[in-house]
Design an enzyme around this catalytic site. Structure first.
Site, PDB file in Angstrom:
ATOM      1  CB  SER A  28      58.883 -45.398   4.331  1.00  0.00           C
ATOM      2  OG  SER A  28      58.351 -44.088   4.385  1.00  0.00           O
ATOM      3  CD  GLN A  29      62.166 -40.963   2.976  1.00  0.00           C
ATOM      4  OE1 GLN A  29      62.311 -40.480   1.861  1.00  0.00           O
ATOM      5  NE2 GLN A  29      61.543 -40.313   3.949  1.00  0.00           N
ATOM      6  CB  SER A  52      63.205 -58.241  -1.163  1.00  0.00           C
ATOM      7  OG  SER A  52      62.451 -57.099  -0.793  1.00  0.00           O
ATOM      8  CB  SER A  54      60.094 -54.518  -1.548  1.00  0.00           C
ATOM      9  OG  SER A  54      59.774 -54.193  -0.216  1.00  0.00           O
ATOM     10  CG  ASP A  84      70.156 -45.301  10.270  1.00  0.00           C
ATOM     11  OD1 ASP A  84      70.351 -44.910   9.106  1.00  0.00           O
ATOM     12  OD2 ASP A  84      69.555 -44.623  11.122  1.00  0.00           O
ATOM     13  CG  HIS A 109      69.959 -40.682   9.144  1.00  0.00           C
ATOM     14  ND1 HIS A 109      70.157 -39.463   9.759  1.00  0.00           N
ATOM     15  CD2 HIS A 109      69.991 -41.601  10.150  1.00  0.00           C
ATOM     16  CE1 HIS A 109      70.285 -39.642  11.069  1.00  0.00           C
ATOM     17  NE2 HIS A 109      70.202 -40.933  11.328  1.00  0.00           N
TER      18      HIS A 109
END
Length: 339
Positions: A28-29, A52, A54, A84, A109
């Site tokens: 997403s990010q 992956s 992606s 995380d 984050h």
């Protein structure tokens, strides 16, 4: 002293000229940061693990893709945008061996830095740029010529220009168009976790489902219960998002507003506030992080997490909601989950 807010006039994207940015992760990010940076003229690499799903997607969108270790070795700025619970191991295996003096390690984050899961060497910058929106919104707002508000923090300024680099990065992904608020890794981490748990996810979901259950147990049609306690939540939150609580109350009926004033305190009682303080305390002293990381570790096997996920998915409101949402004028492409 009030925290500073930075805008485009305060940021110089040219600080990224001649630098290579590695985006680790393309979820997403990750996809939003990578694409926005690329369209802002920044040299971007995407780091993924071999195999992956992606990888092909990122390449199809014009990105240069390689393993995380290869990307970290080539990059001046390394932004970690994976879950995380996976960051510490990825850092140890792929990033730390390639983290030479003067590089900038970035996060969206503060979790892994604040709780000491990742301990970078003193000769690198440690910076956070945290968009206050999901990645797809970071991307769509950038494409629309706008941006979403972001937070920025510098934990280590090894090169003397870490703030300039962070602000340039925030501007390049669109944040400075809206505003970039100064914070710290500690403040961002603790307030973010508290907001998610006590209000935005844990609190709101539990409140909506408790309302649904109350109406169904009283004999009302579950579809009515879904409309009144779950579906309409977005309508109210959208009004608050646009104009605050005052604007929301201006827009609803006098009946609803009166009920708001007299009933809210009956739901959010002194016991509720005490529970919120305990939630915050568990976040501040590391109890939540310890429990979370243990459950997500190979030893923990995500047993508790998966049991909670299964139980939540079986709540009656989920089945009713699936039926109700078929009435909405959404295309299949707009849905987050295609069953």
């Amino acid at each position: 002293m009030a925290a500073r807010i930075f805008y485009e006039k305060d940021c110089d994207i040219s600080r990224l000229n001649g630098k290579t940015v590695a985006i680790i992760g393309y979820g997403s990010q990750g996809h939003a940061h990578a694409l926005n940076l690329k369209e802002s003229g920044v040299n971007v690499l995407v780091g993924l693990y071999k195999g992956s799903k992606s990888w092909a997607k990122a390449e199809a969108q014009g990105m240069t893709v390689m393993t995380s270790a290869e990307a970290a070795a080539k990059a001046d700025i390394i932004m970690i945008l994976i879950n995380d619970e996976l960051q510490a191991q990825l850092y140890k295996e792929s990033i730390e061996p390639n983290l030479t003096a003067g590089k900038t390690l970035m996060f969206a984050h503060g979790f892994n830095i604040h709780f000491g899961c990742i301990k970078p060497p003193k000769d690198v910058n440690v910076v956070m740029v945290a968009p206050k929106a999901p990645g797809h919104t970071v991307r769509s707002e950038y494409q629309a010529g706008r941006g979403v508000p972001m937070l920025i923090a510098v934990e280590q300024d090894a090169t003397g220009d870490a703030w300039d680099i962070g602000l340039a990065y925030a501007a390049a992904i669109g944040g400075a168009r809206a505003g970039v608020l100064e914070t710290t890794f500690r403040t961002e981490t603790e307030t973010d976790l508290f907001g998610e748990q006590a209000v935005l996810c844990g609190g709101v979901c539990a409140l909506m489902q408790a309302g649904f259950d109350t109406l169904v147990e009283a004999g009302y049609d579950p579809r009515n219960a879904y409309f009144e306690c779950i579906h309409e939540m977005k309508l109210i939150v959208d009004l608050i998002y646009q104009s605050g609580f005052k604007g929301m109350r201006y827009s609803i009926s006098n009946t609803a507003e009166y009920g708001d004033y007299i009933t809210g305190p009956k739901i959010i009682t002194d016991d509720t506030r005490k529970a919120m303080k305990k939630i915050l305390s568990d976040i501040q002293d590391g109890t939540f992080a310890k429990d979370f990381l243990l459950d997500m570790s190979p030893a923990g096997g995500q047993v508790h997490f998966n049991a909670l996920r299964k139980k939540a998915a079986e709540h009656p409101s989920e089945k009713v909601g699936e039926e109700i949402r078929k009435l909405y004028s959404w295309s299949e492409d707009d849905k987050l989950i295609n069953n």
